[in-house]
Design a protein around this motif. Structure first.
Motif, mmCIF file in Angstrom:
data_model
loop_
_atom_site.group_PDB
_atom_site.id
_atom_site.type_symbol
_atom_site.label_atom_id
_atom_site.label_comp_id
_atom_site.label_asym_id
_atom_site.label_seq_id
_atom_site.Cartn_x
_atom_site.Cartn_y
_atom_site.Cartn_z
ATOM 1 N N ALA A 179 19.906 35.277 34.109
ATOM 2 C CA ALA A 179 20.551 34.287 33.724
ATOM 3 C C ALA A 179 22.010 34.372 34.608
ATOM 4 O O ALA A 179 22.592 33.350 34.622
ATOM 5 C CB ALA A 179 21.015 34.359 32.348
ATOM 6 N N GLY A 180 22.232 35.017 35.280
ATOM 7 C CA GLY A 180 23.215 35.583 36.010
ATOM 8 C C GLY A 180 24.527 36.382 35.718
ATOM 9 O O GLY A 180 25.635 36.141 35.990
ATOM 10 N N LYS A 181 24.207 37.325 34.723
ATOM 11 C CA LYS A 181 25.030 38.332 34.406
ATOM 12 C C LYS A 181 25.654 39.081 35.430
ATOM 13 O O LYS A 181 26.781 39.094 35.564
ATOM 14 C CB LYS A 181 24.493 39.204 33.095
ATOM 15 N N THR A 182 24.960 39.673 36.244
ATOM 16 C CA THR A 182 25.447 40.431 37.323
ATOM 17 C C THR A 182 26.159 39.497 38.355
ATOM 18 O O THR A 182 27.254 39.903 38.883
ATOM 19 C CB THR A 182 24.129 41.221 38.023
ATOM 20 N N THR A 183 25.740 38.353 38.386
ATOM 21 C CA THR A 183 26.472 37.503 39.678
ATOM 22 C C THR A 183 27.844 37.078 38.968
ATOM 23 O O THR A 183 28.874 37.178 39.791
ATOM 24 C CB THR A 183 25.732 36.096 39.587
ATOM 25 N N LEU A 184 27.917 36.888 37.696
ATOM 26 C CA LEU A 184 29.298 36.490 36.785
ATOM 27 C C LEU A 184 30.102 37.570 36.956
ATOM 28 O O LEU A 184 31.379 37.846 37.419
ATOM 29 C CB LEU A 184 29.118 36.031 35.447
ATOM 30 N N ILE A 185 29.740 38.939 36.750
ATOM 31 C CA ILE A 185 30.311 40.212 36.815
ATOM 32 C C ILE A 185 30.850 40.236 38.235
ATOM 33 O O ILE A 185 32.155 40.925 38.282
ATOM 34 C CB ILE A 185 29.411 41.390 36.347
ATOM 35 N N ARG A 186 30.127 40.175 39.089
ATOM 36 C CA ARG A 186 30.532 40.213 40.488
ATOM 37 C C ARG A 186 31.911 39.501 40.994
ATOM 38 O O ARG A 186 32.731 39.836 41.488
ATOM 39 C CB ARG A 186 29.455 39.907 41.634
ATOM 40 N N GLU A 187 31.925 38.193 40.316
ATOM 41 C CA GLU A 187 33.169 37.287 40.574
ATOM 42 C C GLU A 187 34.167 37.880 39.557
ATOM 43 O O GLU A 187 35.478 37.675 40.199
ATOM 44 C CB GLU A 187 32.816 36.133 40.000
ATOM 45 N N ILE A 188 33.919 38.558 38.532
ATOM 46 C CA ILE A 188 35.030 38.862 37.814
ATOM 47 C C ILE A 188 35.565 40.081 38.355
ATOM 48 O O ILE A 188 36.782 40.384 38.230
ATOM 49 C CB ILE A 188 34.508 39.307 36.061
ATOM 50 N N VAL A 189 34.759 41.252 38.912
ATOM 51 C CA VAL A 189 35.313 42.281 39.659
ATOM 52 C C VAL A 189 36.182 41.708 40.620
ATOM 53 O O VAL A 189 37.079 42.640 41.217
ATOM 54 C CB VAL A 189 34.036 43.033 39.871
ATOM 55 N N ALA A 190 35.822 40.870 41.582
ATOM 56 C CA ALA A 190 36.369 40.200 42.618
ATOM 57 C C ALA A 190 37.778 39.900 42.176
ATOM 58 O O ALA A 190 38.822 39.937 42.874
ATOM 59 C CB ALA A 190 35.522 39.292 43.455
ATOM 60 N N ARG A 191 37.878 39.212 41.066
ATOM 61 C CA ARG A 191 39.227 38.756 40.705
ATOM 62 C C ARG A 191 40.097 39.804 40.048
ATOM 63 O O ARG A 191 41.371 39.445 39.847
ATOM 64 C CB ARG A 191 38.834 37.795 39.530
ATOM 65 N N LEU A 192 39.351 40.893 39.767
ATOM 66 C CA LEU A 192 40.335 42.127 39.456
ATOM 67 C C LEU A 192 40.731 42.675 40.875
ATOM 68 O O LEU A 192 41.282 43.591 40.389
ATOM 69 C CB LEU A 192 39.430 43.082 38.399
ATOM 70 N N GLY A 193 40.388 42.118 41.885
ATOM 71 C CA GLY A 193 41.169 42.817 43.110
ATOM 72 C C GLY A 193 40.196 43.643 43.885
ATOM 73 O O GLY A 193 40.528 44.495 44.394
#
Length: 134
Positions: A32-46
């Motif tokens: 579904a894209g769970k890891t892909t979304l997490i990748r973006e969240i982690v990037a937004r956290l710097g």
């Protein structure tokens, strides 16, 4: 969302919902894209770390600038809540670090009461509907 370009907005919505809380449970079918979304969240956290699903490691640690510690869990291969407790998930959850969890249903009884839930649904046209609930 209709493309990967929309992930930035979805990640922002998850982080806005998080507030002072630290645990996010991602629910959705395989692929579904769970890891892909997490990748973006982690990037937004710097974080500049490479984000991969910790399917075999169970937990990955990333360093961020917005939050100094980010933990990414994948409980797909965990057989029981006891197995997860043995790796110290309660300590992670109580640490104040952001904890991003794939397959949280495997450890539902251990999730903090204030866990933010992100549901990802896949439509027939391959778009995704992402729902964030507090």
């Amino acid at each position: 969302i209709h493309s990967l370009a929309d992930l930035r907005e979805a990640a922002r919505a998850v982080l806005d919902a998080l507030g002072d809380r630290t645990v996010v449970a991602f629910r959705g079918p395989m692929g579904a894209g769970k890891t892909t979304l997490i990748r973006e969240i982690v990037a937004r956290l710097g974080s500049h770390d490479t984000v991969t699903s910790p399917t075999f490691a169970i937990v990955n640690h990333y360093a961020g600038t917005e939050r100094p510690a980010i933990y990414h869990f994948d409980f797909y291969r965990v057989e029981s809540l006891e197995e997860a407790l043995e790796i110290g998930i309660e300590d992670y959850f109580d640490s104040g670090a952001v904890c991003l969890i794939e397959w949280p249903e495997r450890i539902a009884a251990a999730l903090p009461a204030d866990t933010v839930t992100v549901r990802i649904e896949v439509a027939d046209d391959d778009s995704r509907t992402i729902t964030v609930s507090e």
